[in-house]
Design an enzyme around this catalytic site. Structure first.
Site, PDB file in Angstrom:
ATOM      1  N   LYS A   1       5.965  -5.458  -3.601  1.00  0.00           N
ATOM      2  CA  LYS A   1       6.332  -4.430  -4.586  1.00  0.00           C
ATOM      3  C   LYS A   1       7.859  -4.402  -4.760  1.00  0.00           C
ATOM      4  O   LYS A   1       8.370  -4.300  -5.875  1.00  0.00           O
ATOM      5  CB  LYS A   1       5.824  -3.052  -4.136  1.00  0.00           C
ATOM      6  CG  LYS A   1       4.303  -2.907  -4.259  1.00  0.00           C
ATOM      7  CD  LYS A   1       3.798  -1.652  -3.560  1.00  0.00           C
ATOM      8  CE  LYS A   1       2.276  -1.618  -3.522  1.00  0.00           C
ATOM      9  NZ  LYS A   1       1.739  -0.488  -2.743  1.00  0.00           N
TER      10      LYS A   1
ATOM     11  N   GLN B   1       3.262   3.977   1.514  1.00  0.00           N
ATOM     12  CA  GLN B   1       2.197   2.986   1.675  1.00  0.00           C
ATOM     13  C   GLN B   1       1.128   3.509   2.645  1.00  0.00           C
ATOM     14  O   GLN B   1       1.444   3.967   3.739  1.00  0.00           O
ATOM     15  CB  GLN B   1       2.805   1.668   2.198  1.00  0.00           C
ATOM     16  CG  GLN B   1       1.831   0.521   2.267  1.00  0.00           C
ATOM     17  CD  GLN B   1       1.304   0.080   0.897  1.00  0.00           C
ATOM     18  OE1 GLN B   1       2.051  -0.021  -0.071  1.00  0.00           O
ATOM     19  NE2 GLN B   1       0.005  -0.177   0.826  1.00  0.00           N
TER      20      GLN B   1
ATOM     21  N   ASP C   1       2.517   6.550  -7.551  1.00  0.00           N
ATOM     22  CA  ASP C   1       1.169   6.070  -7.204  1.00  0.00           C
ATOM     23  C   ASP C   1       0.091   6.932  -7.868  1.00  0.00           C
ATOM     24  O   ASP C   1      -1.072   6.551  -7.904  1.00  0.00           O
ATOM     25  CB  ASP C   1       0.961   6.099  -5.683  1.00  0.00           C
ATOM     26  CG  ASP C   1       1.281   4.752  -5.035  1.00  0.00           C
ATOM     27  OD1 ASP C   1       1.182   3.725  -5.737  1.00  0.00           O
ATOM     28  OD2 ASP C   1       1.622   4.737  -3.842  1.00  0.00           O
TER      29      ASP C   1
END
Ligand code: NAD
Length: 287
Positions: free
Chosen positions: A50, A94, A117
């Protein structure tokens, strides 16, 4: 007939090229902060990719790689700081987090206007009332590929396998918002095949290697295979027996190279949206 391959790598690179252009002419570089806790190997790879993707298109990225012993209050403090950092537009934590930290508490602590997200309850709520702000990256990438397949979603019967908060449920919301008729199956669904055989669009996110076999497929179906399963020999396969369904389906995403690259591209798109939101509304999430 052989199914059309919905190539996520090609589509993702188009999206990233267009974002790069916009970022190039922006007043400042958008900022993305990734927070990783512990030494989960898969998480390390995901976060590294990412960050690499962000850097390639001019997003300034910051990584906080934290010791697995970090306490929940310490992590909450960091998120609070990032929420108030005017150079950071997007925050991603994450998953999975170590067991002593509440994932729910951490996700809720992220400012909803920096929640790239799309996992914060406010963003999930906005999606469910058809007014999305940040849509979770994997379902968002799937919708883009479905549109690229040429399938008209109006009235289409979409069957989703998997009901997780980060994939299956937001996928169902997105497809309902796009006028599809949606059925959601999960591990306690009886006679899964009965449902999949009716699917004009089949989205599979179970994490079960080759769960979907040729006799599960309606001829001409479009299939999105989200599953990522690593075999003992290191090979990655999806939840669908791709080779077996090639002569039955109309279009399918490969694994790897389908939904995966789209997920990263959508994270970058969400970071760009967060940046533009920050420019439009200089307010940030209240203390
Ligand atoms: P999860 O484990 O949280 O959820 C899996 C869902 O599948 C559950 O709702 C479960 O009920 C259902 N399920 C499991 N086995 C089933 C079966 N035999 N029949 C019917 N339903 C079944 O997983 P998740 O986070 O939603 O991820 C699902 C898969 O997608 C995993 O393989 C994951 O690695 C992959 N994934 C890929 C990407 C990507 O970018 N390509 C992103 C997220 C997740």
């Amino acid at each position: 007939m052989s199914a059309k391959i919905l190539d996520g790598r090609v589509r993702a690179s188009q999206i990233l090229a267009s974002l790069k252009e916009k970022i190039h002419s922006a007043a400042r570089a958008p900022g993305l902060c990734a927070v990783r806790v512990g030494d989960n190997h898969a998480s390390e790879i995901y976060v590294r990719n990412k960050i690499k993707c962000a850097q390639e298109i001019g997003i300034r990225s910051v990584l906080h790689a934290l010791d697995k012993q970090i306490s929940e209050p310490e992590l909450l403090r960091l998120i609070h700081e990032l929420n108030h950092d005017s150079q950071i537009d997007g925050i991603l934590v994450q998953l999975p987090l170590p067991a002593h930290i509440s994932t729910e508490k951490i996700l809720q602590a992220i400012s909803p206007v920096k929640d790239v997200d799309g996992f914060h309850p406010e963003n999930i709520g906005l999606l469910s009332i058809g007014k999305p702000r940040f849509v979770p990256c994997t379902p968002k990438g799937c919708l883009d590929l479905i549109q690229a397949s040429g399938l008209d979603l109006l009235g289409t019967h979409a069957v989703i396998i998997g009901r997780s908060n980060i994939v299956g449920k937001p996928m169902a919301q997105l497809l309902m918002n796009s006028e599809a008729t949606v059925t959601v199956c999960h591990k306690n669904t009886r006679n899964l095949k009965n449902f999949t055989q009716q699917a004009d669009l089949l989205v599979v996110a179970a994490g079960s290697p080759h769960l979907i076999k040729p006799d599960f497929i309606k001829p001409g179906a479009v299939i999105l295979d989200i599953g990522i399963n690593r075999l003992p020999d290191g090979k990655l396969i999806g939840d669908v027996d791709t080779e077996g369904v090639m002569s039955i389906a109309r279009a399918i995403t490969p694994v790897p190279g389908g939904v995966g690259p789209m997920t990263s591209a959508m994270l970058m798109e969400n970071t760009w949206i967060a940046y533009t939101l920050g420019i439009q509304h200089s307010h940030r999430y209240p203390e």
